[in-house]
Design a protein around this motif. Structure first.
Motif, PDB file in Angstrom:
ATOM      1  N   GLN A   8       0.835  -1.208   0.000  1.00 35.72           N
ATOM      2  CA  GLN A   8       0.000   0.000   0.000  1.00 35.72           C
ATOM      3  C   GLN A   8       0.869   1.257   0.000  1.00 35.72           C
ATOM      4  N   THR A   9       1.935   1.239   0.792  1.00 35.35           N
ATOM      5  CA  THR A   9       2.844   2.379   0.863  1.00 35.35           C
ATOM      6  C   THR A   9       3.476   2.656  -0.495  1.00 35.35           C
ATOM      7  N   ARG A  10       3.909   1.600  -1.153  1.00 34.54           N
ATOM      8  CA  ARG A  10       4.505   1.770  -2.476  1.00 34.54           C
ATOM      9  C   ARG A  10       3.496   2.329  -3.483  1.00 34.54           C
ATOM     10  N   SER A  11       2.271   1.826  -3.421  1.00 37.17           N
ATOM     11  CA  SER A  11       1.234   2.290  -4.349  1.00 37.17           C
ATOM     12  C   SER A  11       0.905   3.763  -4.138  1.00 37.17           C
ATOM     13  N   LEU A  12       0.826   4.181  -2.864  1.00 36.68           N
ATOM     14  CA  LEU A  12       0.488   5.565  -2.555  1.00 36.68           C
ATOM     15  C   LEU A  12       1.658   6.515  -2.796  1.00 36.68           C
ATOM     16  N   GLY A  13       2.886   5.971  -2.747  1.00 37.69           N
ATOM     17  CA  GLY A  13       4.064   6.797  -2.977  1.00 37.69           C
ATOM     18  C   GLY A  13       4.432   7.687  -1.811  1.00 37.69           C
ATOM     19  N   LYS A  14       3.974   7.340  -0.607  1.00 34.33           N
ATOM     20  CA  LYS A  14       4.252   8.169   0.565  1.00 34.33           C
ATOM     21  C   LYS A  14       4.712   7.302   1.732  1.00 34.33           C
ATOM     22  N   SER A  15       5.878   7.619   2.290  1.00 34.33           N
ATOM     23  CA  SER A  15       6.422   6.846   3.407  1.00 34.33           C
ATOM     24  C   SER A  15       5.576   7.035   4.667  1.00 34.33           C
ATOM     25  N   GLN A  16       5.625   6.031   5.552  1.00 32.69           N
ATOM     26  CA  GLN A  16       4.886   6.112   6.801  1.00 32.69           C
ATOM     27  C   GLN A  16       5.543   5.221   7.850  1.00 32.69           C
ATOM     28  N   ILE A  17       5.121   5.403   9.091  1.00 27.83           N
ATOM     29  CA  ILE A  17       5.624   4.586  10.201  1.00 27.83           C
ATOM     30  C   ILE A  17       4.457   3.803  10.781  1.00 27.83           C
ATOM     31  N   LYS A  18       4.679   2.509  11.002  1.00 25.89           N
ATOM     32  CA  LYS A  18       3.642   1.634  11.536  1.00 25.89           C
ATOM     33  C   LYS A  18       4.148   0.925  12.788  1.00 25.89           C
ATOM     34  N   THR A  19       3.213   0.654  13.688  1.00 26.86           N
ATOM     35  CA  THR A  19       3.506  -0.112  14.894  1.00 26.86           C
ATOM     36  C   THR A  19       2.781  -1.448  14.820  1.00 26.86           C
ATOM     37  N   TYR A  20       3.491  -2.533  15.133  1.00 29.37           N
ATOM     38  CA  TYR A  20       2.919  -3.883  15.070  1.00 29.37           C
ATOM     39  C   TYR A  20       3.101  -4.573  16.419  1.00 29.37           C
ATOM     40  N   GLN A  21       2.073  -5.338  16.793  1.00 26.02           N
ATOM     41  CA  GLN A  21       2.110  -6.102  18.030  1.00 26.02           C
ATOM     42  C   GLN A  21       2.252  -7.576  17.688  1.00 26.02           C
ATOM     43  N   VAL A  22       3.291  -8.220  18.212  1.00 25.30           N
ATOM     44  CA  VAL A  22       3.511  -9.658  18.017  1.00 25.30           C
ATOM     45  C   VAL A  22       3.664 -10.281  19.393  1.00 25.30           C
ATOM     46  N   GLN A  71       3.844 -10.369  22.996  1.00 23.24           N
ATOM     47  CA  GLN A  71       4.116  -9.274  23.931  1.00 23.24           C
ATOM     48  C   GLN A  71       5.007  -8.194  23.318  1.00 23.24           C
ATOM     49  N   ALA A  72       5.609  -8.496  22.197  1.00 18.80           N
ATOM     50  CA  ALA A  72       6.572  -7.569  21.596  1.00 18.80           C
ATOM     51  C   ALA A  72       5.874  -6.495  20.756  1.00 18.80           C
ATOM     52  N   GLU A  73       6.464  -5.311  20.767  1.00 15.69           N
ATOM     53  CA  GLU A  73       5.969  -4.212  19.947  1.00 15.69           C
ATOM     54  C   GLU A  73       7.080  -3.798  18.979  1.00 15.69           C
ATOM     55  N   LEU A  74       6.722  -3.727  17.697  1.00 19.00           N
ATOM     56  CA  LEU A  74       7.688  -3.348  16.669  1.00 19.00           C
ATOM     57  C   LEU A  74       7.293  -2.016  16.057  1.00 19.00           C
ATOM     58  N   LYS A  75       8.277  -1.161  15.847  1.00 21.92           N
ATOM     59  CA  LYS A  75       8.060   0.057  15.071  1.00 21.92           C
ATOM     60  C   LYS A  75       8.847  -0.081  13.772  1.00 21.92           C
ATOM     61  N   VAL A  76       8.160   0.197  12.661  1.00 20.73           N
ATOM     62  CA  VAL A  76       8.728  -0.061  11.342  1.00 20.73           C
ATOM     63  C   VAL A  76       8.553   1.166  10.448  1.00 20.73           C
ATOM     64  N   LEU A  77       9.646   1.580   9.807  1.00 22.56           N
ATOM     65  CA  LEU A  77       9.572   2.633   8.798  1.00 22.56           C
ATOM     66  C   LEU A  77       9.274   1.986   7.455  1.00 22.56           C
ATOM     67  N   LEU A  78       8.153   2.368   6.844  1.00 16.14           N
ATOM     68  CA  LEU A  78       7.784   1.917   5.509  1.00 16.14           C
ATOM     69  C   LEU A  78       8.128   3.064   4.559  1.00 16.14           C
ATOM     70  N   GLU A  79       9.187   2.871   3.805  1.00 21.58           N
ATOM     71  CA  GLU A  79       9.795   3.968   3.041  1.00 21.58           C
ATOM     72  C   GLU A  79       9.678   3.729   1.549  1.00 21.58           C
ATOM     73  N   VAL A  80       9.259   4.759   0.834  1.00 18.93           N
ATOM     74  CA  VAL A  80       9.174   4.691  -0.627  1.00 18.93           C
ATOM     75  C   VAL A  80      10.488   5.175  -1.229  1.00 18.93           C
ATOM     76  N   ILE A  81      11.021   4.419  -2.174  1.00 20.99           N
ATOM     77  CA  ILE A  81      12.218   4.814  -2.904  1.00 20.99           C
ATOM     78  C   ILE A  81      11.793   5.305  -4.284  1.00 20.99           C
ATOM     79  N   HIS A  82      11.918   6.594  -4.505  1.00 24.89           N
ATOM     80  CA  HIS A  82      11.533   7.182  -5.780  1.00 24.89           C
ATOM     81  C   HIS A  82      12.754   7.258  -6.695  1.00 24.89           C
TER      82      HIS A  82
END
Length: 250
Positions: free
Chosen positions: A180-194, A196-207
């Motif tokens: 979705q990030t690639r399709s929209l062309g805009k980077s974003q940050i997402k938080t995921y719960q696995v 007990q662990a919490e992950l923060k992930v940068l979803l970055e578009v390379i133009h």
């Protein structure tokens, strides 16, 4: 020239000269800051720095922090750290950075002996060469994880025509958001719960660089080509007169 293109060229030169190198990537920001997530800086062992992550205030401290990644024993763990700079705090003035802004910057620092970090630069290089938009998911924070948790700081997924990962456990977690990030062309940050662990992930578009097609190689085209190349654009020049399209003029 585009900053990332300069980083890639310097990285190739550093590899050829067998230099120790590290890459610093802005992965998260809050408030007023100089650079946004995705900004990069290449650091070489001789003190050369290419790119910027701030207005010149953080670069020296980032270089000092990169030293431990080259020389400390990480005992099999992925060699990466995240440096956090809070310019909203009162002690920022005492620290002496004087950033001139009110925000928070988090920077992922990795030596380029790390396969995941090196693969990220190779992926960007391929996206540029193929003139295709790509996307990278980078884990920059892992909280409350058990000692045997399979996802680590610096793990990545790469998306172009196919999806690749430095850690297969990450694919099912973030691939839908990365598409979705690639399709929209805009980077974003997402938080995921696995669990007990919490992950923060940068979803970055390379133009990839902008492609510019110029018809006519007259005198007016010369400054236009110079400006476009300075911006890092890919320039194609067309003219039916062979004497006009040559390297002496361009």
């Amino acid at each position: 020239m585009n900053e990332l293109q300069t980083i890639l060229q310097t990285y190739d030169r550093g590899q050829a000269n067998k230099k120790q190198m590290a890459i610093a990537t802005v992965v998260n920001t809050q408030g007023s800051v100089y650079r946004r997530a995705g900004a990069r800086m290449l650091l070489l062992e001789d003190g050369e720095m290419v790119g910027a992550i701030s207005g010149g205030c953080l670069e020296g401290d980032i270089f000092e922090k990169s030293q431990m990644l080259w020389f400390e024993d990480w005992q099999g763990k992925p060699p990466a750290i995240v440096a956090r700079y809070d310019t909203t705090a009162a002690e920022e003035i005492l620290w002496g950075l004087g950033l001139g802004c009110q925000g928070v910057v988090e920077v992922l620092i990795e030596p380029l002996t790390s396969p995941a970090a090196a693969q990220s630069l190779a992926f960007i290089q391929t996206s540029y060469a193929q003139q295709k938009r790509g996307a990278i998911a980078t884990v920059f924070q892992v909280n409350n994880a058990s000692t045997d948790f399979p996802i680590h700081l610096g793990d990545r997924i790469f998306l172009n025509d196919i999806i690749q990962a430095t850690n297969a456990d990450l694919i099912s977690l973030v691939q839908s958001d990365l598409h979705q990030t690639r399709s929209l062309g805009k980077s974003q940050i997402k938080t995921y719960q696995v669990d007990q662990a919490e992950l923060k992930v940068l979803l970055e578009v390379i133009h990839p660089p902008i492609s510019l097609l110029i018809f006519g190689a007259g005198h007016d085209a010369i400054p236009l080509v110079e400006q476009a190349k300075w911006l890092g654009w890919t320039v194609t020049l067309c003219d039916h007169r062979p004497g006009y399209t040559n390297r002496d003029r361009f």
